[in-house]
Write a protein that holds these residues in place. Structure first.
Motif, PDB file in Angstrom:
ATOM      1  N   VAL A 187       0.835  -1.206   0.000  1.00  0.00           N
ATOM      2  CA  VAL A 187       0.000   0.000   0.000  1.00  0.00           C
ATOM      3  C   VAL A 187       0.868   1.254   0.000  1.00  0.00           C
ATOM      4  CG1 VAL A 187      -2.000  -1.088   1.066  1.00  0.00           C
ATOM      5  CG2 VAL A 187      -0.254  -0.048   2.519  1.00  0.00           C
ATOM      6  N   GLY A 188       2.132   1.104   0.450  1.00  0.00           N
ATOM      7  CA  GLY A 188       3.049   2.237   0.487  1.00  0.00           C
ATOM      8  C   GLY A 188       3.527   2.685  -0.876  1.00  0.00           C
ATOM      9  N   ILE A 225      -5.962   2.228   8.622  1.00  0.00           N
ATOM     10  CA  ILE A 225      -5.594   3.029   7.447  1.00  0.00           C
ATOM     11  C   ILE A 225      -5.092   2.129   6.324  1.00  0.00           C
ATOM     12  CG2 ILE A 225      -4.015   4.821   6.614  1.00  0.00           C
ATOM     13  CD1 ILE A 225      -4.286   6.142   9.363  1.00  0.00           C
ATOM     14  N   THR A 226      -4.424   1.035   6.665  1.00  0.00           N
ATOM     15  CA  THR A 226      -4.025   0.065   5.640  1.00  0.00           C
ATOM     16  C   THR A 226      -5.247  -0.425   4.875  1.00  0.00           C
ATOM     17  OG1 THR A 226      -2.095  -0.671   6.916  1.00  0.00           O
ATOM     18  CG2 THR A 226      -2.936  -2.177   5.243  1.00  0.00           C
ATOM     19  N   CYS A 227      -6.318  -0.731   5.591  1.00  0.00           N
ATOM     20  CA  CYS A 227      -7.552  -1.188   4.935  1.00  0.00           C
ATOM     21  C   CYS A 227      -8.110  -0.122   3.999  1.00  0.00           C
ATOM     22  CB  CYS A 227      -8.597  -1.556   5.988  1.00  0.00           C
ATOM     23  SG  CYS A 227      -8.189  -3.023   6.968  1.00  0.00           S
ATOM     24  N   GLN A 230      -5.993  -0.235   0.927  1.00  0.00           N
ATOM     25  CA  GLN A 230      -6.221  -1.468   0.167  1.00  0.00           C
ATOM     26  C   GLN A 230      -7.516  -1.379  -0.633  1.00  0.00           C
ATOM     27  OE1 GLN A 230      -5.964  -4.291   3.410  1.00  0.00           O
ATOM     28  NE2 GLN A 230      -3.892  -4.924   2.843  1.00  0.00           N
ATOM     29  N   GLU A 231      -8.527  -0.741  -0.051  1.00  0.00           N
ATOM     30  CA  GLU A 231      -9.805  -0.581  -0.743  1.00  0.00           C
ATOM     31  C   GLU A 231      -9.713   0.436  -1.876  1.00  0.00           C
ATOM     32  OE1 GLU A 231     -12.462   0.509   2.350  1.00  0.00           O
ATOM     33  OE2 GLU A 231     -12.439  -1.464   3.311  1.00  0.00           O
ATOM     34  N   ASN A 232      -8.853   1.434  -1.714  1.00  0.00           N
ATOM     35  CA  ASN A 232      -8.714   2.484  -2.727  1.00  0.00           C
ATOM     36  C   ASN A 232      -7.239   2.853  -2.851  1.00  0.00           C
ATOM     37  OD1 ASN A 232      -8.849   4.649  -4.442  1.00  0.00           O
ATOM     38  ND2 ASN A 232     -10.254   5.867  -3.194  1.00  0.00           N
ATOM     39  N   PRO A 233      -6.463   2.106  -3.651  1.00  0.00           N
ATOM     40  CA  PRO A 233      -5.011   2.313  -3.719  1.00  0.00           C
ATOM     41  C   PRO A 233      -4.593   3.708  -4.176  1.00  0.00           C
ATOM     42  CG  PRO A 233      -5.615   0.199  -4.676  1.00  0.00           C
ATOM     43  CD  PRO A 233      -6.894   0.949  -4.458  1.00  0.00           C
ATOM     44  N   GLU A 236      -6.099   9.921  -2.026  1.00  0.00           N
ATOM     45  CA  GLU A 236      -5.187  10.998  -1.646  1.00  0.00           C
ATOM     46  C   GLU A 236      -5.263  11.230  -0.142  1.00  0.00           C
ATOM     47  OE1 GLU A 236      -4.890  13.830  -5.524  1.00  0.00           O
ATOM     48  OE2 GLU A 236      -6.756  13.968  -4.382  1.00  0.00           O
ATOM     49  N   ILE A 237      -4.257  11.915   0.378  1.00  0.00           N
ATOM     50  CA  ILE A 237      -4.107  12.008   1.830  1.00  0.00           C
ATOM     51  C   ILE A 237      -5.302  12.694   2.492  1.00  0.00           C
ATOM     52  CG2 ILE A 237      -2.732  14.140   1.709  1.00  0.00           C
ATOM     53  CD1 ILE A 237      -1.164  13.011   4.166  1.00  0.00           C
ATOM     54  N   PHE A 238      -5.852  13.752   1.877  1.00  0.00           N
ATOM     55  CA  PHE A 238      -7.005  14.398   2.506  1.00  0.00           C
ATOM     56  C   PHE A 238      -8.157  13.415   2.632  1.00  0.00           C
ATOM     57  CE2 PHE A 238     -11.166  16.306   2.350  1.00  0.00           C
ATOM     58  CZ  PHE A 238     -11.108  17.218   3.396  1.00  0.00           C
ATOM     59  N   ASP A 239      -8.466  12.710   1.545  1.00  0.00           N
ATOM     60  CA  ASP A 239      -9.592  11.775   1.566  1.00  0.00           C
ATOM     61  C   ASP A 239      -9.356  10.650   2.571  1.00  0.00           C
ATOM     62  OD1 ASP A 239     -11.036  13.140  -0.445  1.00  0.00           O
ATOM     63  OD2 ASP A 239      -9.802  12.199  -1.985  1.00  0.00           O
ATOM     64  N   ALA A 240      -8.098  10.196   2.694  1.00  0.00           N
ATOM     65  CA  ALA A 240      -7.789   9.122   3.639  1.00  0.00           C
ATOM     66  C   ALA A 240      -7.961   9.597   5.078  1.00  0.00           C
ATOM     67  CB  ALA A 240      -6.365   8.618   3.411  1.00  0.00           C
ATOM     68  N   ILE A 241      -7.447  10.784   5.382  1.00  0.00           N
ATOM     69  CA  ILE A 241      -7.585  11.333   6.738  1.00  0.00           C
ATOM     70  C   ILE A 241      -9.054  11.593   7.051  1.00  0.00           C
ATOM     71  CG2 ILE A 241      -7.122  13.380   8.145  1.00  0.00           C
ATOM     72  CD1 ILE A 241      -4.762  11.519   8.027  1.00  0.00           C
ATOM     73  N   PHE A 242      -9.771  12.166   6.096  1.00  0.00           N
ATOM     74  CA  PHE A 242     -11.197  12.446   6.293  1.00  0.00           C
ATOM     75  C   PHE A 242     -11.958  11.153   6.571  1.00  0.00           C
ATOM     76  CE2 PHE A 242     -15.519  13.236   4.550  1.00  0.00           C
ATOM     77  CZ  PHE A 242     -15.889  14.299   5.363  1.00  0.00           C
TER      78      PHE A 242
END
Length: 443
Positions: A187-188, A225-227, A230-233, A236-242
């Motif tokens: 994922v990284g 956060i890994t999950c 994995q669901e959306n490789p 972007e960082i804003f969407d992941a944090i949100f």
């Protein structure tokens, strides 16, 4: 603030959380000194540092010490730990930058604490292990001594002593640390993964600093956060944090959602079941505080303030955009403003006097109709929020969000204080503009 600026600022924030160059140099020396003692071919770095998700300051490191293949002998965990403890005491040579080391033994590892000026700088847990099986990456999995759920190194060390006195057996359990490293590597490939993890970890650490009973586990948050990645490789960082913070009550605060890689019948988040209802509510309030600040970030805002813990206590009616899974990503080029119009005002026709002309000051029992007065957003629809002053009785707290108009149309001025009405322009499920009008009532 638009998403591209948000992403840039969040990435810059995450970079400040990475281990410093000085820390990385110190850690390299420590790892080399342990390899010199135990043999480089026998040791494997595990934990957050080789997953590149560690944050500064780095307090502890983890190493797997591979003793051989499982089944070649029938080892007792206590014997493996005692032999490792003796070996380190006899042969380990610390890097020159430290004054001394303290070597201790726990139920699952031998710990080396590195001291300077009589204070611990960093510690390393060395876990004895036997190769046992393989994961989907064709890497060895391991048998390691069972980790006892005690809060501190000291408590685990004392528990180990009690186990020995009572001649109780320490069990071996399955472990797959290399699998977790491989998942993080996969994922990284999206560099925002590790940055999102570091922001979540710093928030978690700050939360625990505010109240030591609010103990979420870093590894747990990382796996949540890994999950997400994995669901959306390509997220972007804003969407992941949100997403992480919006979903937190249903992911982080619910036990037994993430199975252990090596033990599918066990869960890395089982500890959440022991967090009290009261402490979970405090964590939710801290999460609300983070997301409320996220909605208010402007171009000149310091992103570091997001990580300062604020326990936001809502009234029963209050909502935010994030409650509707709507991020606030405003565009400074949008023109969007609102005003309130009084039903009665000398010299004006009904609902023609704008309260902004008087600085938002109104009289008790005034009826006010709120409207959009400027708008070039092209938004698909609008939401409205009425928020009154916290000085009013709690039962009267407002903050509800409604579609297309305020909850009451018109609104009636009843309580002293500084209140406000806010409107949100929504397009493609994103708030692209918002506007606020103060309402001030004085006796």
């Amino acid at each position: 603030m638009k998403k591209d600026k948000f992403n840039s600022k969040l990435r810059d924030l995450a970079r400040t959380l990475s281990p410093t160059q000085k820390e990385r140099g110190m850690i390299s020396q420590i790892y080399q000194s342990i390899n010199d003692c135990l043999g480089e071919e026998n040791t494997i770095q595990i934990g957050s540092y080789p997953r590149y998700t560690a944050i500064t300051p780095v307090h502890d490191l983890d190493i797997l010490y591979v003793l051989g293949k499982w089944g070649e002998s029938d080892p007792r965990a206590t014997e493996a730990l005692n032999k490792l403890h003796a070996l380190i005491n006899q042969q380990y040579k610390m890097p020159n930058e430290f004054d001394s080391v303290k070597v201790g033994i726990q139920t699952h590892s031998v710990t080396i604490s590195f001291m300077k000026n009589k204070e611990e700088v960093i510690s390393v847990d060395i876990v004895p292990a036997y190769e046992y099986g393989a994961n989907e990456f064709s890497q060895p999995t391991y048998k390691v001594p069972e980790i006892i759920k005690k809060k501190s190194h000291r408590a685990r060390a004392q528990f180990y002593v009690e186990k020995q006195i009572k001649r109780e057996v320490i069990n071996w359990i399955d472990s797959d640390p290399r699998g977790y490293i491989s998942c993080a590597t996969a994922v990284g490939k999206n560099p925002d993964f590790r940055k999102a993890v570091k922001i979540a970890k710093r928030w978690k650490n700050n939360l625990q600093s505010e109240n030591e009973d609010l103990k979420l586990k870093s590894f747990h948050l990382e796996q949540v956060i890994t999950c997400i990645f994995q669901e959306n490789p390509r997220i972007e960082i804003f969407d992941a944090i949100f997403k992480f913070f919006v979903d937190l009550p249903d992911t982080v605060l619910v036990a037994n959602r993430i199975a252990d890689r090596a033990n599918p019948d066990k869960y890395i988040d089982d500890y959440v079941a022991d967090i009290s209802k009261w402490h979970k509510e405090m964590i939710r309030e801290a999460r609300d505080g983070f997301l409320a600040k996220l909605e208010s970030v402007q171009d000149g805002s310091s992103m570091g303030t997001l990580l300062a813990i604020h326990f936001y206590e809502r009234g029963s009616a209050e909502k935010f955009m994030f409650d509707f899974n709507i991020p606030v990503l405003t565009d400074e080029n949008n023109v969007f403003s609102i005003d309130g119009f009084l039903k009665k005002k000398a010299g004006f026709r009904e609902y023609r006097y704008p309260i902004s002309a008087g600085g938002g000051v109104v009289d008790r029992h005034d009826l006010i109709k709120f409207q959009i007065v400027k708008n070039n957003t092209g938004a698909g629809f609008y939401k409205w929020k009425v928020k009154n002053d916290r000085s009013v009785e709690r039962a009267q707290w407002r903050g509800e969000i409604t579609d297309n108009q305020t909850s009451n149309d018109p609104e009636k001025a009843l309580y002293d204080g500084r209140h406000f009405v806010e409107a949100y322009a929504i397009k493609d499920n994103v708030c692209i503009a918002k506007a606020k009008q103060s309402v001030i009532l004085k006796s």
